[in-house]
Design a protein around this motif. Structure first.
Motif, PDB file in Angstrom:
ATOM      1  N   PRO A 115       0.810  -1.228   0.000  1.00  0.00           N
ATOM      2  CA  PRO A 115       0.000   0.000   0.000  1.00  0.00           C
ATOM      3  C   PRO A 115       0.841   1.275   0.000  1.00  0.00           C
ATOM      4  CG  PRO A 115      -0.910  -1.607   1.533  1.00  0.00           C
ATOM      5  CD  PRO A 115       0.413  -2.155   1.073  1.00  0.00           C
ATOM      6  N   LYS A 118       0.595   3.553  -3.367  1.00  0.00           N
ATOM      7  CA  LYS A 118      -0.038   4.866  -3.267  1.00  0.00           C
ATOM      8  C   LYS A 118       0.908   5.972  -3.744  1.00  0.00           C
ATOM      9  CE  LYS A 118      -3.571   4.015   0.239  1.00  0.00           C
ATOM     10  NZ  LYS A 118      -4.101   4.368   1.573  1.00  0.00           N
ATOM     11  N   LEU A 149      -3.874   4.141  -6.155  1.00  0.00           N
ATOM     12  CA  LEU A 149      -4.233   5.009  -5.038  1.00  0.00           C
ATOM     13  C   LEU A 149      -5.227   4.349  -4.089  1.00  0.00           C
ATOM     14  CD1 LEU A 149      -4.655   8.477  -6.815  1.00  0.00           C
ATOM     15  CD2 LEU A 149      -2.816   7.796  -5.264  1.00  0.00           C
TER      16      LEU A 149
END
Length: 382
Positions: free
Chosen positions: A219, A223, A260
């Motif tokens: 993550p 992102k 994202l």
């Protein structure tokens, strides 16, 4: 999309045209220094973050350009030490050195000693300007010098672009061109290792595939990448529109949002992303790795300078280049790289070069740019 993006405001810096030696000589001192800053601004940078900032010193007694790193644009997930940002600064410096050397004569370059801790990412991009700008180098404009025969490299500054595409494995680089690349290094500060054999290419390709897969599944990394990998119709002056990766409009938007976490990635998107770099690496006829003797700021800058000189040499020969910075920043991988290359030096830049297999990939646009005014500082910073 090429015709669309090239008229957008965020692509205007690429409309900047070269000048002749006679035209350059006719400019005022400040105009000359501004021209050099424009050259530096066309350099490649990690995630197209453009972390360089320039202060123009037009004092006739010792004119020059002070070069700074803006720490707001050091990427906290993929560039935790600021190494890739410093390498990007080195690329900008080399563009200015090549341009001035051809138009007027070689400048005097001063590298400012800085501790590695001074390049760390800021915890908040909108934090106080205290220590936001780090002075890394000074380019001194030397009055009494003679131009150098670097017309091919000077012209390449304006056409150079990263091409993340498949290269033809059957079209090797000539021994003469490889020799020019090797001569672009300073053996005391940087050295080029060349990888052309299939076994080592496949090993590096495997590392690339694992690194890309990790980015997709982490993550924090995904992102950050999603914030910089943008839809093709973006108006942003920073970041990487998906077309640079060969993504169609809908793919670029979908992957941007998926990274994202705004929408789920399709299985085929994840697979394409994870395998694309691996396959490209396997098929590249030439892989170059620039290594440095010490993992210090000054050597990071020199690695960037050497790489950009090689990039311009390759561009002048009609050879395309793709950069693979991500796997260089993985500690275990860099140690394995060193063992593979037979050196204790630290790998700093990994890139591949070749002739683009699909001619349409060669037509992809440049990456967007900040307005030149955004990278010119109004005053010096300590």
């Amino acid at each position: 999309i090429k015709d669309i993006v090239m008229v957008k405001k965020n692509y205007e810096p690429w409309q900047f045209k070269p000048v002749t030696r006679t035209q350059f000589a006719a400019l005022s001192l400040r105009e000359k220094l501004m021209f050099l800053c424009r050259l530096g601004h066309l350099a490649p940078s990690s995630h197209n973050s453009q972390p360089w900032r320039f202060y123009i010193d037009s004092n006739p007694r010792k004119p020059g350009i002070d070069v700074y790193l803006d720490r707001r644009f050091v990427l906290p997930a993929s560039d935790v030490a600021g190494r890739q940002a410093a390498i990007s600064i080195g690329c900008a410096i080399e563009n200015m050195v090549v341009g001035l050397s051809f138009l007027h004569g070689a400048p005097d370059i001063e590298i400012v000693r800085q501790a590695k801790s001074s390049l760390l990412p800021l915890p908040d991009r909108h934090a106080s300007k205290i220590s936001q700008y780090v002075h890394l180098a000074r380019l001194n404009y030397v009055i009494n010098t003679r131009p150098l025969p670097l017309e091919d490299l000077y012209a390449s500054i304006f056409s150079r672009k990263v091409t993340r595409a498949e290269f033809d494995p059957q079209q090797s680089l000539s021994s003469e061109l490889i020799g020019r690349l090797s001569s672009a290094t300073d053996r005391k500060k940087t050295k080029l290792y060349i990888i052309t054999d299939a076994i080592r290419r496949m090993s590096i390709a495997e590392f690339q595939g694992q690194a890309d897969g990790f980015v997709i599944n982490s993550p924090r990394f995904s992102k950050e990448l999603g914030a910089w990998l943008l839809p093709n119709d973006t108006d942003a002056p920073l970041g990487m529109p998906g077309i640079g990766f060969g993504l169609h409009d809908d793919e670029a938007t979908r992957i941007h949002r998926g990274l994202l976490g705004e929408s789920p990635l399709r299985p085929e998107d994840s697979l394409k992303f994870a395998l694309g770099g691996k396959v490209y690496m396997e098929k590249s006829p030439f892989i170059g790795c620039i290594v440095i003797p010490k993992d210090e700021v000054a050597y990071w800058i020199e690695a960037g300078r050497s790489f950009e000189r090689m990039f311009l040499i390759l561009e002048s020969a009609g050879v395309s280049v793709a950069i693979h910075a991500g796997i260089i920043e993985v500690g275990l991988v860099t140690r394995i790289f060193g063992a593979m290359l037979g050196t204790f030096r630290r790998p700093a830049v990994l890139f591949r070069a070749g002739i683009v297999k699909n001619k349409k990939d060669k037509e992809r646009p440049h990456s967007p740019r900040l307005p030149i005014e955004s990278v010119i500082l109004p005053k010096r910073y300590a």
